[in-house]
Design an enzyme around this catalytic site. Structure first.
Site, PDB file in Angstrom:
ATOM      1  N   HIS A   1      51.090 -46.018  68.383  1.00  0.00           N
ATOM      2  CA  HIS A   1      51.278 -47.200  68.717  1.00  0.00           C
ATOM      3  C   HIS A   1      50.439 -47.621  69.761  1.00  0.00           C
ATOM      4  O   HIS A   1      50.741 -48.291  70.727  1.00  0.00           O
ATOM      5  CB  HIS A   1      52.830 -46.806  69.617  1.00  0.00           C
TER       6      HIS A   1
ATOM      7  N   ARG B   1      52.218 -48.300  83.758  1.00  0.00           N
ATOM      8  CA  ARG B   1      51.853 -46.942  82.760  1.00  0.00           C
ATOM      9  C   ARG B   1      50.474 -46.411  83.001  1.00  0.00           C
ATOM     10  O   ARG B   1      50.577 -45.227  83.143  1.00  0.00           O
ATOM     11  CB  ARG B   1      52.054 -47.352  81.398  1.00  0.00           C
TER      12      ARG B   1
ATOM     13  N   THR C   1      60.271 -35.676  70.118  1.00  0.00           N
ATOM     14  CA  THR C   1      60.669 -37.281  70.005  1.00  0.00           C
ATOM     15  C   THR C   1      62.016 -37.413  69.743  1.00  0.00           C
ATOM     16  O   THR C   1      62.591 -36.521  68.885  1.00  0.00           O
ATOM     17  CB  THR C   1      59.729 -37.777  68.841  1.00  0.00           C
TER      18      THR C   1
END
Ligand code: OAD
Length: 229
Positions: free
Chosen positions: A107, A59, A175
């Site tokens: 997050h 990532r 989202t």
């Protein structure tokens, strides 16, 4: 002089989609190719930390190959006229790279490592040196990705709720609103606050939310036109 209005954004993977970052739950999304409970959960990390490190190394590599898009930039530019706060579920730092000055990561952050034995100790990773493994030791500590895994508390949620409760305008972008507690932020707006939701494939939202069913870049242009009226 009137006080500047406070505009609070809540962004998810969709705001970075047009930068080339794969979302999680769309077709071809990350969770079609990886088992979320293996690579992004507390139990998964305990079971196979090497797999989790390698997932986040990939990532990081993806993020370093991209740049902010016009949606990130439009949000940053709104700082000329508004007090702008961004609450993001994203672990990329494209909002900061676009110039947003107040970004809260619910997050965690990709380019950060955290001590395994002390949550308060974090280190910034660099583009030249970002790979971590179970063997990586920084300043004497074994490290983990600085990510909130499924099954872990979300320490930034309370400060995020406080921001949302003060918003004069609240905007959600990109989202599925399927991961809690982030998806619950909408509940904390003051009654009567205008709420917009930009997403080409929007989830169900309460009556009264203005849905802009467009990708983030064009959706932000639509929003700016609406705000100017
Ligand atoms: P999802 O992958 O669940 O949702 C992506 C959303 O982006 C969908 O609603 C798409 O319709 C929308 N989308 C796709 N392309 C877009 C575009 N060009 N412009 C705007 N929107 C677009 O991602 P999130 O809701 O962010 O958590 O996922 C929430 C959390 O689940 C993530 O933070 C991650 C994941 O598991 C952790 O890993 C802890």
């Amino acid at each position: 002089m009137t006080a500047r209005k406070k505009i609070v954004f809540s962004t998810g993977a969709g705001v970075s989609a047009e930068s080339g970052i794969t979302t999680f739950r769309d077709a071809e999304g990350l969770w079609e190719k990886h088992n979320v409970m293996d690579v992004a959960s507390h139990e998964g990390f305990l079971r196979n930390p090497a797999l989790v490190h390698s997932f986040y190394n990939a990532r990081r590599r993806d993020m370093l190959a991209t740049a902010p898009n016009d949606a990130h930039r439009a949000i940053a530019e709104l700082e000329k006229d508004y007090d702008v706060y961004v609450i993001t579920q994203n672990v990329d730092e494209l909002h900061e790279m676009a110039g947003s000055s107040q970004v809260m990561h619910l997050h965690g952050k990709l380019m950060s490592a955290r001590a395994l034995d002390d949550d308060s100790l974090t280190w910034k990773l660099t583009p030249d040196n970002y790979e971590t493994t179970p063997e990586t030791i920084i300043d004497g500590h074994h490290v983990r990705p600085d990510i909130v895994f499924f099954g872990e508390a979300v320490p930034m949620f309370e400060p995020a709720v406080e921001l949302v409760a003060q918003a004069d305008i609240f905007v959600i972008i990109g989202t599925t609103l399927s991961v809690y507690p982030a998806a619950a932020l909408l509940r904390y707006v003051k009654p009567g606050t205008p709420v917009y939701y930009i997403d080409p494939n929007p989830a169900q939202v309460p009556h009264g939310v203005t849905v802009i069913a467009q990708p983030a870049t064009t959706g932000m242009r639509t929003l700016m036109d609406m705000l100017r009226k």
